[in-house]
Design a protein around this motif. Sequence first.
Motif, PDB file in Angstrom:
ATOM      1  N   GLY A  87       0.596  -1.359   0.203  1.00  0.00           N
ATOM      2  CA  GLY A  87       0.113  -0.047  -0.054  1.00  0.00           C
ATOM      3  C   GLY A  87       0.964   1.341   0.051  1.00  0.00           C
ATOM      4  O   GLY A  87       1.951   0.979   0.658  1.00  0.00           O
ATOM      5  N   ILE A  88       0.343   2.354  -0.708  1.00  0.00           N
ATOM      6  CA  ILE A  88       0.976   3.563  -0.650  1.00  0.00           C
ATOM      7  C   ILE A  88       0.055   4.684  -0.303  1.00  0.00           C
ATOM      8  O   ILE A  88      -0.905   4.764  -0.722  1.00  0.00           O
ATOM      9  N   LEU A  89       0.454   5.503   0.675  1.00  0.00           N
ATOM     10  CA  LEU A  89      -0.302   6.472   1.066  1.00  0.00           C
ATOM     11  C   LEU A  89       0.289   7.791   0.822  1.00  0.00           C
ATOM     12  O   LEU A  89       1.673   8.138   0.963  1.00  0.00           O
ATOM     13  N   LEU A  90      -0.547   8.463  -0.160  1.00  0.00           N
ATOM     14  CA  LEU A  90      -0.081   9.995  -0.733  1.00  0.00           C
ATOM     15  C   LEU A  90      -0.654  11.067   0.328  1.00  0.00           C
ATOM     16  O   LEU A  90      -1.931  11.159   0.336  1.00  0.00           O
ATOM     17  N   ILE A  91       0.233  11.535   0.983  1.00  0.00           N
ATOM     18  CA  ILE A  91      -0.026  12.320   1.949  1.00  0.00           C
ATOM     19  C   ILE A  91       0.063  14.107   1.683  1.00  0.00           C
ATOM     20  O   ILE A  91       1.014  14.408   1.112  1.00  0.00           O
ATOM     21  N   TYR A  92      -0.956  14.749   2.100  1.00  0.00           N
ATOM     22  CA  TYR A  92      -0.765  16.085   1.544  1.00  0.00           C
ATOM     23  C   TYR A  92      -1.329  16.787   3.006  1.00  0.00           C
ATOM     24  O   TYR A  92      -2.077  16.286   3.681  1.00  0.00           O
ATOM     25  N   ASP A  93      -0.957  18.317   2.960  1.00  0.00           N
ATOM     26  CA  ASP A  93      -1.557  19.013   4.160  1.00  0.00           C
ATOM     27  C   ASP A  93      -2.323  19.883   3.677  1.00  0.00           C
ATOM     28  O   ASP A  93      -2.402  20.888   2.797  1.00  0.00           O
ATOM     29  N   ILE A  94      -3.816  19.819   4.375  1.00  0.00           N
ATOM     30  CA  ILE A  94      -4.801  20.821   3.729  1.00  0.00           C
ATOM     31  C   ILE A  94      -4.576  22.241   3.916  1.00  0.00           C
ATOM     32  O   ILE A  94      -5.300  22.969   3.252  1.00  0.00           O
ATOM     33  N   THR A 120       0.315  -4.415  -8.450  1.00  0.00           N
ATOM     34  CA  THR A 120       0.606  -3.073  -8.321  1.00  0.00           C
ATOM     35  C   THR A 120      -0.135  -2.637  -6.747  1.00  0.00           C
ATOM     36  O   THR A 120      -0.766  -3.419  -6.357  1.00  0.00           O
ATOM     37  N   PRO A 121       0.505  -1.571  -6.002  1.00  0.00           N
ATOM     38  CA  PRO A 121       0.223  -1.428  -4.728  1.00  0.00           C
ATOM     39  C   PRO A 121      -1.295  -0.675  -4.704  1.00  0.00           C
ATOM     40  O   PRO A 121      -1.690  -0.167  -5.667  1.00  0.00           O
ATOM     41  N   PHE A 122      -1.868  -0.941  -3.494  1.00  0.00           N
ATOM     42  CA  PHE A 122      -3.028   0.008  -3.241  1.00  0.00           C
ATOM     43  C   PHE A 122      -2.709   1.557  -3.089  1.00  0.00           C
ATOM     44  O   PHE A 122      -1.913   1.478  -2.041  1.00  0.00           O
TER      45      PHE A 122
END
Length: 223
Positions: A87-94, A120-122
């Motif tokens: 799994g890959i978490l795409l993180i951003y700051d609101i 492929t990852p989730f």
Amino acid sequence: MSDSEEESTDKQLKIVLIGDGSSGKTSLATRFAQEQFGKQYRQTVGVDFFLKRLMIGSRNVTVQVWDIGGQTLGGNMLDKYIYGANGILLIYDITNYNSFENLEDWLDMVRKVYKNQEKTPFIALVANKVDLEHQRVIKYEKHVKFAQDNALSSHFISAKTGESVTICFQKITADILGIKVSKAEEDQHQPVVKAEILNHKDTLPMPSSSSKSIVRTAICSVQ
Ligand SMILES: Nc1nc2c(ncn2[C@@H]2O[C@H](COP(=O)(O)OP(=O)(O)OP(=O)(O)O)[C@@H](O)[C@H]2O)c(=O)[nH]1
Ligand SMILES: [Mg+2]
């Protein structure tokens, strides 16, 4: 190995956190694995690792969190960190416009690594710092569109307060394993929000027969 044997052994998953510097990847990993939060920013150089055991349905899962430094984008190690992820978490700051805009570049990097791969990852889109709603610069609709356009699962969290952190990992882990999380399990992982009354001097007697006093105005700080 039979199905039942496989289910009784611990499953290990590699979950990689990527996104711009200061978006809150280390804070998210620390909140999830250690239930802690630090206000001080310390840049991650390269990668840090965290481990956390989760119970998904009746299965024990060990989540290996790879916390990647935001400065690795464009470097020659990022593809190696991303490789083999479940799994890959795409993180951003609101509250930071660039952290959202740059997700395209992060996602391109992921696509490049998995271009010729069968598995492929989730991938999930994670909006962090929702406790700073008053400073939000990325509209909810913009988030939803990006998630839909790129077929990403979508999450809103605060590493600071812990809001939706465990449930975010629970859902992603369950999705990777193809297990459905029940509503009861979801509720179990919602954190209890602690509020501290900062101003409690201003009390009034109860207007009725009760002798108790009530708080007329109180400012609450949600921790
Ligand atoms: N208010 C608020 N601040 C947060 C939250 N998450 C992280 N922060 C703060 O944002 C800053 C950056 O957080 P980090 O977790 O170090 O960011 P990072 O993405 O790991 O940054 P790099 O290691 O440079 O890639 C720190 O000062 C954190 O305290 C949040 O949910 N709410
Ligand atoms: Mg970091």
